[in-house]
Write a protein that holds these residues in place. Structure first.
Motif, mmCIF file in Angstrom:
data_model
loop_
_atom_site.group_PDB
_atom_site.id
_atom_site.type_symbol
_atom_site.label_atom_id
_atom_site.label_comp_id
_atom_site.label_asym_id
_atom_site.label_seq_id
_atom_site.Cartn_x
_atom_site.Cartn_y
_atom_site.Cartn_z
ATOM 1 N N ARG A 3 33.757 -30.171 -19.827
ATOM 2 C CA ARG A 3 34.099 -28.930 -19.129
ATOM 3 C C ARG A 3 34.487 -29.276 -17.706
ATOM 4 O O ARG A 3 33.742 -29.990 -17.030
ATOM 5 C CB ARG A 3 32.901 -27.975 -19.086
ATOM 6 N N ASN A 4 35.614 -28.753 -17.266
ATOM 7 C CA ASN A 4 36.078 -29.003 -15.901
ATOM 8 C C ASN A 4 36.072 -30.499 -15.567
ATOM 9 O O ASN A 4 35.596 -30.918 -14.528
ATOM 10 C CB ASN A 4 35.235 -28.225 -14.884
ATOM 11 N N GLN A 5 36.554 -31.281 -16.515
ATOM 12 C CA GLN A 5 36.702 -32.731 -16.371
ATOM 13 C C GLN A 5 35.385 -33.456 -16.109
ATOM 14 O O GLN A 5 35.354 -34.491 -15.447
ATOM 15 C CB GLN A 5 37.736 -33.058 -15.293
ATOM 16 N N ARG A 6 34.298 -32.911 -16.647
ATOM 17 C CA ARG A 6 33.020 -33.611 -16.575
ATOM 18 C C ARG A 6 32.232 -33.345 -17.849
ATOM 19 O O ARG A 6 32.464 -32.369 -18.549
ATOM 20 C CB ARG A 6 32.225 -33.232 -15.341
ATOM 21 N N CYS A 7 31.330 -34.228 -18.127
ATOM 22 C CA CYS A 7 30.518 -34.132 -19.334
ATOM 23 C C CYS A 7 29.412 -33.102 -19.111
ATOM 24 O O CYS A 7 28.662 -33.182 -18.135
ATOM 25 C CB CYS A 7 29.929 -35.504 -19.637
ATOM 26 N N ASP A 8 29.316 -32.139 -20.007
ATOM 27 C CA ASP A 8 28.343 -31.064 -19.883
ATOM 28 C C ASP A 8 27.420 -31.093 -21.096
ATOM 29 O O ASP A 8 27.889 -31.231 -22.233
ATOM 30 C CB ASP A 8 29.087 -29.721 -19.803
ATOM 31 N N HIS A 9 26.120 -30.999 -20.859
ATOM 32 C CA HIS A 9 25.118 -30.984 -21.931
ATOM 33 C C HIS A 9 24.443 -29.620 -21.952
ATOM 34 O O HIS A 9 24.058 -29.099 -20.905
ATOM 35 C CB HIS A 9 24.060 -32.068 -21.703
ATOM 36 N N TRP A 10 24.317 -29.071 -23.129
ATOM 37 C CA TRP A 10 23.661 -27.783 -23.299
ATOM 38 C C TRP A 10 22.525 -27.995 -24.290
ATOM 39 O O TRP A 10 22.761 -28.324 -25.453
ATOM 40 C CB TRP A 10 24.683 -26.764 -23.796
ATOM 41 N N ILE A 11 21.281 -27.831 -23.845
ATOM 42 C CA ILE A 11 20.107 -28.110 -24.674
ATOM 43 C C ILE A 11 19.383 -26.806 -24.978
ATOM 44 O O ILE A 11 19.163 -25.980 -24.087
ATOM 45 C CB ILE A 11 19.152 -29.083 -23.959
ATOM 46 N N ARG A 12 19.026 -26.629 -26.246
ATOM 47 C CA ARG A 12 18.274 -25.451 -26.654
ATOM 48 C C ARG A 12 17.388 -25.821 -27.837
ATOM 49 O O ARG A 12 17.509 -26.898 -28.403
ATOM 50 C CB ARG A 12 19.195 -24.283 -26.987
ATOM 51 N N THR A 13 16.518 -24.908 -28.208
ATOM 52 C CA THR A 13 15.597 -25.119 -29.328
ATOM 53 C C THR A 13 15.882 -24.092 -30.409
ATOM 54 O O THR A 13 16.002 -22.904 -30.114
ATOM 55 C CB THR A 13 14.128 -24.988 -28.853
ATOM 56 N N PHE A 14 16.008 -24.571 -31.655
ATOM 57 C CA PHE A 14 16.150 -23.681 -32.806
ATOM 58 C C PHE A 14 14.828 -23.714 -33.569
ATOM 59 O O PHE A 14 14.389 -24.766 -34.025
ATOM 60 C CB PHE A 14 17.293 -24.119 -33.722
ATOM 61 N N VAL A 15 14.205 -22.543 -33.683
ATOM 62 C CA VAL A 15 12.892 -22.393 -34.311
ATOM 63 C C VAL A 15 13.094 -21.919 -35.746
ATOM 64 O O VAL A 15 13.833 -20.960 -35.983
ATOM 65 C CB VAL A 15 12.041 -21.371 -33.516
ATOM 66 N N PRO A 16 12.428 -22.573 -36.721
ATOM 67 C CA PRO A 16 12.624 -22.164 -38.117
ATOM 68 C C PRO A 16 12.098 -20.753 -38.377
ATOM 69 O O PRO A 16 11.111 -20.327 -37.781
ATOM 70 C CB PRO A 16 11.840 -23.195 -38.920
#
Length: 174
Positions: A101-114
């Motif tokens: 994104r916008n010429q940089r590496c972007d990390h998006w972290i979240r948790t998926f609960v069963p």
């Protein structure tokens, strides 16, 4: 006389069905006015039979996305990206998406609960995401090694959004 299909033929058929669905949703989204396509009911979305959470983890490459909020401008910004599912001891996943994104590496972290249905998840710590009222993830189909189709549905600021993501996986990334 009933016709019985091998699991490979069924998986390939589901994959093609998903690709057609992705294409038709994308075409509808491009040609429609700003009003969103209504999201399907969850009971209409297939769920991977006998989902194996330990086999689903790993790095997946997003090779297709379609939904009711994906437009031409947004699609141009969505280059190939990865999503990594890491299984935790409580059977939830730590999910990390990595994209440019916008010429940089972007990390998006979240948790998926069963949820009570194997292969269906909710967003953990939902209060952290302002405006998100509900978020459901369903693994529609996967062979755990090469492909997966995952359905996402969220209510955000009283508006319903959905998308289907087609994943591909390299065996070396497992």
């Amino acid at each position: 006389m009933p016709v019985f299909l091998s699991p490979e033929v069924m998986a390939r058929g589901l994959l093609w069905l998903g690709l057609v669905l992705l294409g038709s949703l994308q075409a509808q989204a491009q040609d429609s006015p700003p009003k969103l396509i209504p999201a399907p009911l969850l009971i209409k979305i297939p769920l991977q039979p006998d989902f194996q959470d330990d086999q689903f983890q790993g790095k997946w490459y997003v090779i297709g996305v379609a939904g009711n909020s994906i437009n031409t401008e947004k699609r141009a910004r969505l280059k190939m990206y990865t999503t990594t599912y890491k299984l935790k001891d409580n059977h939830s996943y730590e999910v990390t998406s990595t994209l440019i994104r916008n010429q940089r590496c972007d990390h998006w972290i979240r948790t998926f609960v069963p949820s009570s249905l194997p292969g269906q998840f909710t967003l953990g710590n939902i209060k952290r995401y302002l405006g998100v009222q509900n978020y459901t993830v369903r693994v529609m189909t996967t062979d755990y090694n090469q492909f997966a189709m995952v359905f996402f549905k969220k209510f955000y600021k009283n508006q319903e959004y959905f998308k289907i993501t087609l994943y591909d996986q390299c065996i070396d990334d497992k």
